[in-house]
Scaffold this motif. Structure first.
Motif, PDB file in Angstrom:
ATOM      1  N   LEU A   1      -6.394  10.412  -3.264  1.00 41.67           N
ATOM      2  CA  LEU A   1      -7.551   9.536  -3.111  1.00 41.67           C
ATOM      3  C   LEU A   1      -7.315   8.256  -3.900  1.00 41.67           C
ATOM      4  N   ILE A   2      -7.554   7.107  -3.266  1.00 37.65           N
ATOM      5  CA  ILE A   2      -7.394   5.833  -3.956  1.00 37.65           C
ATOM      6  C   ILE A   2      -8.703   5.053  -3.891  1.00 37.65           C
ATOM      7  N   LYS A   3      -8.873   4.156  -4.858  1.00 35.43           N
ATOM      8  CA  LYS A   3     -10.002   3.231  -4.900  1.00 35.43           C
ATOM      9  C   LYS A   3      -9.441   1.824  -4.994  1.00 35.43           C
ATOM     10  N   TYR A   4     -10.091   0.902  -4.269  1.00 27.98           N
ATOM     11  CA  TYR A   4      -9.600  -0.472  -4.297  1.00 27.98           C
ATOM     12  C   TYR A   4     -10.763  -1.432  -4.147  1.00 27.98           C
ATOM     13  N   SER A   5     -10.552  -2.647  -4.613  1.00 28.77           N
ATOM     14  CA  SER A   5     -11.550  -3.706  -4.456  1.00 28.77           C
ATOM     15  C   SER A   5     -11.081  -4.649  -3.357  1.00 28.77           C
ATOM     16  N   PRO A   6     -11.885  -4.896  -2.353  1.00 24.40           N
ATOM     17  CA  PRO A   6     -11.478  -5.826  -1.287  1.00 24.40           C
ATOM     18  C   PRO A   6     -11.400  -7.268  -1.771  1.00 24.40           C
ATOM     19  N   PHE A   7     -11.851  -7.514  -2.995  1.00 29.91           N
ATOM     20  CA  PHE A   7     -11.814  -8.867  -3.533  1.00 29.91           C
ATOM     21  C   PHE A   7     -10.641  -9.085  -4.497  1.00 29.91           C
ATOM     22  N   ASP A   8      -9.901  -8.035  -4.820  1.00 29.66           N
ATOM     23  CA  ASP A   8      -8.734  -8.154  -5.690  1.00 29.66           C
ATOM     24  C   ASP A   8      -7.807  -6.980  -5.393  1.00 29.66           C
ATOM     25  N   ILE A   9      -6.746  -7.231  -4.627  1.00 30.84           N
ATOM     26  CA  ILE A   9      -5.819  -6.162  -4.251  1.00 30.84           C
ATOM     27  C   ILE A   9      -4.623  -6.124  -5.200  1.00 30.84           C
ATOM     28  N   GLY A  10      -4.762  -6.735  -6.374  1.00 29.23           N
ATOM     29  CA  GLY A  10      -3.681  -6.725  -7.353  1.00 29.23           C
ATOM     30  C   GLY A  10      -3.447  -5.348  -7.940  1.00 29.23           C
ATOM     31  N   HIS A  11      -4.421  -4.478  -7.836  1.00 29.03           N
ATOM     32  CA  HIS A  11      -4.271  -3.120  -8.356  1.00 29.03           C
ATOM     33  C   HIS A  11      -5.185  -2.182  -7.579  1.00 29.03           C
ATOM     34  N   ILE A  12      -4.878  -0.911  -7.658  1.00 26.31           N
ATOM     35  CA  ILE A  12      -5.716   0.130  -7.088  1.00 26.31           C
ATOM     36  C   ILE A  12      -5.900   1.206  -8.150  1.00 26.31           C
ATOM     37  N   TYR A  13      -6.802   2.147  -7.892  1.00 31.01           N
ATOM     38  CA  TYR A  13      -6.997   3.291  -8.767  1.00 31.01           C
ATOM     39  C   TYR A  13      -6.653   4.552  -7.985  1.00 31.01           C
ATOM     40  N   VAL A  14      -5.876   5.407  -8.594  1.00 33.06           N
ATOM     41  CA  VAL A  14      -5.424   6.644  -7.956  1.00 33.06           C
ATOM     42  C   VAL A  14      -5.998   7.824  -8.720  1.00 33.06           C
TER      43      VAL A  14
END
Length: 632
Positions: free
Chosen positions: A502-515
């Protein structure tokens, strides 16, 4: 016919019933006192009418429930005059009604009350009949002037049939004019007359056709002319608004394009009309949170507004330099949203569940179900935006010489500050609706009885990020043609191998994600391998860059080309601003605003992450320090 009321005894209970709906031979009735509803067959009602077990409220013998004091003054005087004659008859020795006796009473009363136009003896006799038929009540003597004359139009039945058939075309979405319907009726009658010279029919007047149209119910008019959905909304039983007894029990959410044009903060070129996403507490009418940006209504804009609603607003007010008290924060028990696509999806369902709230959808085409937030939009329009430069008047409204785009003077940030000042220092300090207290007072009183827990900003941000699943490979995780990897992610690969995470991401900053680390039950922050490219870049801008690359038929794996496209894209946007600022007639730049993520802010001013600054080598692969990662 719907709307007609009558008095009858059904199920052993005398009541006044109103015809609510007619469906074939079934008639739906509603008790006007206790709202009980029952369905009767048309034949049963006809039988009651024949047996005089059913009495229409507007019957001459009953005159409804109107009281003497509610009659017009001239009707009151006429009723008193009639009752003077009736009272003289009631005081007489016998109750016989001969012509001689009635004329004698008329003469006596006329002299006593100085009546210059005494009634004839048969008119007086009719008054007595109505009085006794009404149960010896004075309302039997009320004048019935509105009921005088013929109740039907003296039209040949064949002409009436032609009118009824033609009138059906009036109640269509094509919205024909009455004059057109009259011409059609006239043509059909003329056709009959030409074919039957010995049996001529009179052509009905325009007013006759108009009468047959207007005698239809308002519901039929709206349903036929505007549509079923409009009729359902217009004529539906709105009922009482949902009741709430404390703050955060029910929060309503909705989107709306603002009726004002704003400018770019730096270049002062025209951006257009931003979109407002807003959440408001039903009990106190206090705004919980909002998001004003050029992002189209989506999960992302909804999530940003929800995050703003849940977290305290102190940092936000300080950021814009607005003084005032805005204590609204906390997790709502129920979030009521409309049926827009931005509210339907696994992302929002998952986020609302993790936050600890329940998401409820309003019925389709039922804005009254979210009346509080809809009312706020109207108050915002009339109470603030109407006085600002650059406001829009709507199509067909205002002067032809007024061009809203050319009148725009406020930048997006300036408008946000004005909106916040109005919201905190005006709207929250005035009572709204039927409330006797202001939203601020209602919130504070309820908060003292039901204290609100302050949520952790980092937890809320993680919960409200967009969710997805991706497969962990030896090279890391790939998302939207970008590679994400870090030492902690490699540790998970060594432990689990190829696995879906499962990942989390911000559509306004794709510089990082959360796993999501299932073993340790924590979220791990994983940067993009090409961090220099992705840092601060929105998903919308990334897709625009990808589209430009694909158009140029470049390899999507060539990271150097990615960076060149990014430079070209943003360079073109600056050129657009430079050209537009010199134009007398302004053109909107909403696409540029979305690429720049204008209006998008963090959930809280203090939620600022210190992003690593990786080294970008020739093949664009970034090396992260092994100890430079963050775990939430």
């Amino acid at each position: 016919m719907p709307g007609i009321a009558f008095c009858a005894n059904f199920d052993g209970r005398d009541a006044i019933w109103m015809i609510r709906r007619i469906n074939g031979s079934n008639v739906t009735l509603a008790d006007i006192d206790n709202k009980a509803v029952l369905v009767k067959h048309e034949a049963d009602l006809e039988e009651c009418l024949e047996n005089k077990a059913l009495q229409f409220m507007a019957d001459d013998r009953y005159n409804g429930e109107i009281v003497f004091q509610d009659l017009p003054e001239e009707y009151q005087k006429e009723t008193v005059r009639r009752y003077a004659y009736v009272r003289e008859f009631l005081d007489s020795d016998d109750q016989k009604r001969s012509k001689k006796k009635l004329e004698k009473i008329i003469k006596t009363v006329a002299e006593k009350i100085e009546d210059d136009t005494p009634p004839a003896w048969n008119t007086f006799n009719n008054w007595l009949n109505k009085y006794f038929n009404a149960g010896c009540r004075i309302k039997g003597l009320y004048p019935n002037d509105p009921k005088k004359g013929r109740r039907d139009i003296r039209v040949d039945p064949r002409v009436r049939e032609i009118i009824d058939q033609s009138v059906k075309l009036y109640f269509k979405n094509s919205q024909m004019l009455v004059s057109t319907i009259h011409q059609m009726v006239e043509a059909k009658v003329l056709k009959h007359n030409l074919s039957n010279p010995d049996d001529l029919l009179a052509i009905p007047a325009y007013s006759t056709v108009d009468y047959h149209i207007k005698k239809r119910s308002y519901q039929e008019h709206v349903k036929g002319r505007i549509g079923k959905n409009a009729a359902r909304y217009e004529c539906a039983n709105v009922g009482e608004a949902p009741e709430t007894s404390r703050i955060l029990e029910r929060v309503e959410a909705d989107h709306t394009p603002l009726d004002i044009n704003v400018l770019h903060d730096e270049t002062r070129t025209l951006l257009g009309r931003p979109t407002l996403t807003l959440l408001i507490d039903h009990y106190s009418r206090m705004v919980m949170g909002f998001q004003i940006s050029f992002e189209e209504p989506s999960y992302a804009s909804a999530a940003m507004a929800i995050g703003n609603a849940i977290l305290p607003k102190k940092d936000l007010l300080e950021f814009y330099g607005v003084e005032g008290d805005w204590p609204a924060h906390g997790v709502m028990e129920m979030l009521v949203a409309d049926n827009g696509t931005e509210f339907w999806g696994d992302n929002l369902d998952m986020a609302i569940s993790e936050v600890g709230s329940v998401l409820q959808y309003a019925p389709v085409r039922s804005p009254n179900y979210k009346g509080v937030v809809e009312r706020f939009f109207l108050t915002l329009r009339t109470g603030l935006i109407d006085s600002l430069p650059g406001k829009t008047n709507g199509v067909g409204n205002g002067s032809d010489e007024y061009i809203a785009q050319n009148e725009a003077k406020l930048t997006l940030s300036e408008f946000k500050k004005i909106f916040l000042t109005w919201l905190v220092n005006i709207y929250h300090l005035e009572p709204h609706g039927k409330a006797e207290k202001s939203p601020l007072d209602l919130w504070n009183e309820s908060a003292r009885e039901f204290p609100v827990v302050e949520e952790d900003a980092k937890r809320i941000e993680t919960v409200l990020l967009c969710s997805d699943t991706r497969t962990l490979q030896r090279s890391g995780i790939q998302y939207e043609n970008l590679e994400y990897n870090s030492d902690p992610l490699r540790d998970i690969y060594r432990q689990e191998g190829v696995v879906e995470l499962l990942i989390k991401y911000s559509p306004f900053d794709i510089g990082h994600i959360y796993v999501w680390d299932k073993l340790n039950r924590i979220y791990i922050r994983v940067p993009c391998v090409n961090y220099k490219y992705a840092k601060g870049l929105s998903m919308y801008a990334h897709k625009a860059i990808r589209k430009r690359i694909n158009t140029a038929r470049k390899s999507y794996k060539d990271n150097v080309i990615l960076q060149r496209a990014k430079v070209e894209l943003f360079g073109d946007l600056e050129s657009l601003h430079d050209r537009n600022v010199r134009k007398k007639s302004q053109a909107t730049a909403k696409k540029a605003a979305r690429i720049h993520s204008l209006g998008v802010e963090e959930f809280s001013a203090n939620t600022i992450l210190n992003d690593p600054a990786p080294v970008v080598i020739q093949n664009m692969q970034a090396e992260e320090a092994t100890d430079d990662w963050e775990v939430w």
